[in-house]
Design a protein around this motif. Structure first.
Motif, PDB file in Angstrom:
ATOM      1  N   GLN A   1     -15.755  -7.307  -3.247  1.00 49.42           N
ATOM      2  CA  GLN A   1     -15.047  -6.681  -2.558  1.00 49.42           C
ATOM      3  C   GLN A   1     -13.631  -7.221  -2.200  1.00 49.42           C
TER       4      GLN A   1
ATOM      5  N   SER B   1      -9.966  -5.607  -2.787  1.00 47.30           N
ATOM      6  CA  SER B   1      -9.121  -5.289  -1.908  1.00 47.30           C
ATOM      7  C   SER B   1      -7.630  -6.109  -1.954  1.00 47.30           C
TER       8      SER B   1
ATOM      9  N   GLU C   1      -0.657   1.328   0.051  1.00 42.76           N
ATOM     10  CA  GLU C   1      -0.428  -0.045   0.327  1.00 42.76           C
ATOM     11  C   GLU C   1      -0.306  -0.050   1.983  1.00 42.76           C
TER      12      GLU C   1
ATOM     13  N   THR D   1      -6.856 -13.007  -5.215  1.00 43.91           N
ATOM     14  CA  THR D   1      -7.056 -13.401  -3.900  1.00 43.91           C
ATOM     15  C   THR D   1      -6.169 -14.443  -3.259  1.00 43.91           C
TER      16      THR D   1
ATOM     17  N   ARG E   1      -3.579   0.445   3.682  1.00 42.22           N
ATOM     18  CA  ARG E   1      -5.003  -0.346   3.027  1.00 42.22           C
ATOM     19  C   ARG E   1      -5.402  -1.467   3.942  1.00 42.22           C
ATOM     20  N   ARG E   2      -6.602  -1.529   4.012  1.00 40.51           N
ATOM     21  CA  ARG E   2      -7.197  -2.975   4.861  1.00 40.51           C
ATOM     22  C   ARG E   2      -7.522  -3.757   4.080  1.00 40.51           C
ATOM     23  N   ARG E   3      -6.815  -5.064   4.232  1.00 42.13           N
ATOM     24  CA  ARG E   3      -7.273  -6.099   3.174  1.00 42.13           C
ATOM     25  C   ARG E   3      -8.442  -6.923   3.430  1.00 42.13           C
ATOM     26  N   LEU E   4      -9.248  -7.399   2.728  1.00 44.32           N
ATOM     27  CA  LEU E   4     -10.283  -8.276   3.055  1.00 44.32           C
ATOM     28  C   LEU E   4      -9.671  -9.632   2.372  1.00 44.32           C
TER      29      LEU E   4
END
Lengths: 344, 340
Positions: free
Chosen positions: A271, A275, A285, B189, A288-291
């Motif tokens: 996930q 993201s 962009e 990341t 978007r909700r980034r994790l």
């Protein structure tokens, strides 16, 4: 194109599409860490690949994704026996490669080839394109007639989109994309059924990446190839792969069809990874909700106790910090994940 | 917002043994205070060289700035001598590079490297500088900052090193930060972490930023303005949304169409044919013409200038003789006709 295809195609020896061509079971590759000046002793091991199992079906593309240092390239090379595994088996077309050596293994190599990431480092600068592509033929004693061999190499070059007229040129005379085409021609020379593509496009310019990917897809269709596609570019993996395996610190954390894994990722690492990919679309962009996961990849020489991802996981709980690691469990048909949070 | 920097007709060439490399061939644009400009291009597009020219970091010889002006707050940076430029570099304009391993000195501690600029530009003494350096490291999210000042670059991971570079870049509160592919060498990341950090810091420091990258995805979420470069020239420039949604350059369109999407919405990748141009051949006509399916006869002989697009946003500019909007419309009509 059509005139060269018959020489490249040799479907008579190929088996049925969809049957298991490669079966990897509990594969481990540990690199020893030694210490001491004269009397070297082993003080530990980098667990680059630490118990990986998966099957690849004939004609499909399995993606192997993860960040640098997660063991995806080592997995690819250990499958091909370029590294000898520490433990586990690699069954290719029914034969266990880990038990083979010498000539027997060399015979199997005709069926499995590799395309490397760096088209600059993986071609010998002192060899002409012709000799690079025909070297595997000479080693395996195919096309002993020199003229026939040259014709075959020319056909190969033409098929991968290079002018056969360049056969006597050296690698430095080509651009990155053209060099990668040479690498592909070399891999195809022995008419393999299985190709490990180890980040084949990450060293290329954006406008060239699509050319190489389209070529690889065409060749797969035409020759019935099976790919293990190793990459860190998740958008490209979505595009080219049928199934995908996500690796983290030497282990597979999620495995499933590309659609399932991308639309319904189960593991928190998958996930987060999805993201984090920036998309070329400003309106997406913005919404978007980034994790964002904190910290860095732990050292594979000293993996954390319990789940490997526990040190960065946003949803970890007490069980995650205790051995044994979570096992890869099938949560829906064909969709596997190794996570306590998903399992309970 | 006032104008911070004005680049006018910048031309940079390199005279090498293999011939002259026409790296930057007439680049002009203005950058406002607090603006984030995304410069997009492939290797050899001149995006990095133009930034090095602004910073006065082009090695001369073999490089030579043939002509042009870089007016920064009214002063032409290209006319400054070495001493004057040293006072600008790091203080007014800071730069962070792609590879934090090679751009940090491996034999000096992180603390020494950050405090160097603070002492030089802001006249701080050692203990003041160290305190400020620790604050900066803390700001960019490096835990236990005070103790880590005495560590060497190899003791940090790639993402952490890039954070150190950002801390160094920000140390003198510059008005402009130039970032040359700062996240390209990092994993996704970690890249997401750095992008998030930069967005926060930009607000806090209220500085302008030039973000150089080959990744259209990175600039889509970051920049106010996008500038696409090809063969040492700007081919399209405009507000981010306009460039993505009302694309006018065939090269920009080619890049967007050749990218796979994460949601799998484009099944077939439309590739740009051919390869990037050889920069040793003097530019003639539109450099993208050989790879452009929409090229007109004029593209092969005349070099197009950057002009405001017709029927679009007033800040949206393109350098093209062909009309991409009309060509795409005709294409769509033809396709529709073929289906009927």
């Amino acid at each position: 194109m059509s005139s060269t295809a018959p020489t490249l195609q040799d479907k008579s020896k190929k088996g049925k599409m969809g049957e298991t061509i490669l079966s990897v079971k509990n594969l481990k590759k540990h690199f020893p860490i030694s210490a001491g000046f004269i009397l070297q002793r082993e003080v530990g091991a980098v667990k680059a690949v630490d118990g990986v199992s998966f099957d690849v079906k004939r004609g499909e593309t399995l993606g192997l994704v993860g960040e640098s240092g997660c063991g995806k390239s080592t997995t690819g090379r250990t499958i091909l026996q370029l590294y000898r595994p520490t433990a586990g088996t690699v069954e290719f077309e029914g034969r266990d490669l880990t038990a083979l050596k010498g000539n027997e293994l060399r015979q199997m190599r005709k069926e499995m080839q590799i395309i490397f990431q760096d088209p600059f480092a993986s071609l010998n600068p002192r060899m002409t394109v012709g000799s690079i592509v025909s070297e595997p033929l000479q080693i395996h004693n195919l096309y002993p007639n020199k003229r026939e061999r040259q014709e075959y190499v020319e056909a190969l070059l033409e098929r991968v989109g290079l002018n056969p007229y360049f056969i006597n040129r050296y690698p430095h005379e080509f651009s990155g994309g053209q060099r990668q085409r040479i690498g592909i021609a070399r891999a195809l020379a022995l008419r393999p059924s299985f190709i490990v593509a180890d980040e084949p496009i990450s060293a290329l310019d954006v406008s060239i990446q699509a050319q190489v990917v389209n070529l690889m897809e065409e060749l797969q269709e035409e020759l019935g190839l099976t790919y293990l596609f190793i990459a860190h570019d998740l958008s490209m993996v979505r595009h080219i792969c049928d199934r995908v395996a996500v690796m983290y610190l030497g282990k597979i954390v999620e495995l499933g069809t590309t659609k399932e894994v991308y639309d319904n990722p189960l593991h928190p690492y998958t996930q987060a990874l999805l993201s984090a990919v920036p998309e070329p679309d400003p309106s997406k962009e913005a919404s978007r909700r980034r994790l964002i996961i904190k910290g860095d990849l732990p050292s594979p020489a000293n993996p954390p106790a319990g789940c490997n991802f526990s040190t960065r996981c946003p949803v970890s709980f007490d069980l995650c910090y205790q051995d044994p690691d979570p096992e890869l469990i099938e949560h829906s048909p064909g969709h596997w994940a190794a996570c306590h949070r998903v399992a309970y | 917002m006032g104008v911070l920097m004005e680049v006018k007709d910048l031309v940079v060439r390199f005279y090498t043994q293999e011939g002259t490399v026409y790296a930057v061939n007439g680049v002009s644009y203005t950058l406002n205070e607090g603006e984030t400009l995304g410069v997009v291009g492939e290797s050899g597009s001149g995006k990095s060289v133009h930034a090095l020219a602004i910073m006065g970091l082009i090695p001369q010889p073999p490089g030579k700035i043939e002509s042009g002006e870089v007016k920064f707050e009214g002063r032409d940076l290209l006319k400054l001598n070495k001493e004057q430029m040293r006072l600008v570099r790091g203080k007014e304009i800071a730069m962070i590079f792609q590879d934090p391993m090679t751009s940090l000195n491996p034999v000096l501690t992180i603390g020494t490297q950050i405090t160097e600029a603070l002492k030089l530009h802001l006249g701080m003494n050692n203990s003041q500088a160290r305190r400020r350096a620790a604050e900066l490291l803390d700001l960019v999210g490096i835990p236990d900052a005070m103790n880590r000042l005495d560590d060497y670059p190899h003791q940090f991971s790639g993402g952490m090193r890039q954070r150190v570079m950002i801390a160094m870049g920000l140390s003198c509160n510059p008005k402009l930060l130039i970032a040359d592919e700062p996240t390209t060498a990092l994993d996704v990341t970690i890249q997401a972490q750095i992008l998030e950090l930069v967005k926060q810091l930009k607000e806090e420091f209220n500085m302008a930023m030039i973000w150089i990258t080959h990744d259209l995805g990175v600039v889509a979420g970051l920049s106010d303005t996008i500038q696409v470069m090809y063969a040492g020239k700007i081919v399209e420039r405009g507000p981010t949304k306009e460039v993505f949604q009302d694309t006018r350059s065939a090269y920009t369109l080619g890049l967007l169409r050749s990218l796979p999407r994460l949601d799998g919405s484009n099944r077939k990748l439309i590739q740009i044919e051919g390869s990037p141009p050889d920069m040793r051949i003097p530019p003639k006509g539109d450099p993208f013409a050989p790879r452009n399916p929409y090229a007109t006869d004029r593209c092969w002989v005349d070099t197009p200038e950057l002009k405001v697009v017709e029927g679009g946003h007033p800040d949206h500019m393109v350098a093209a003789w062909y009309d991409l909007r009309a060509a795409l419309k005709a294409e769509a009509e033809q396709e529709a006709a073929a289906h009927v």
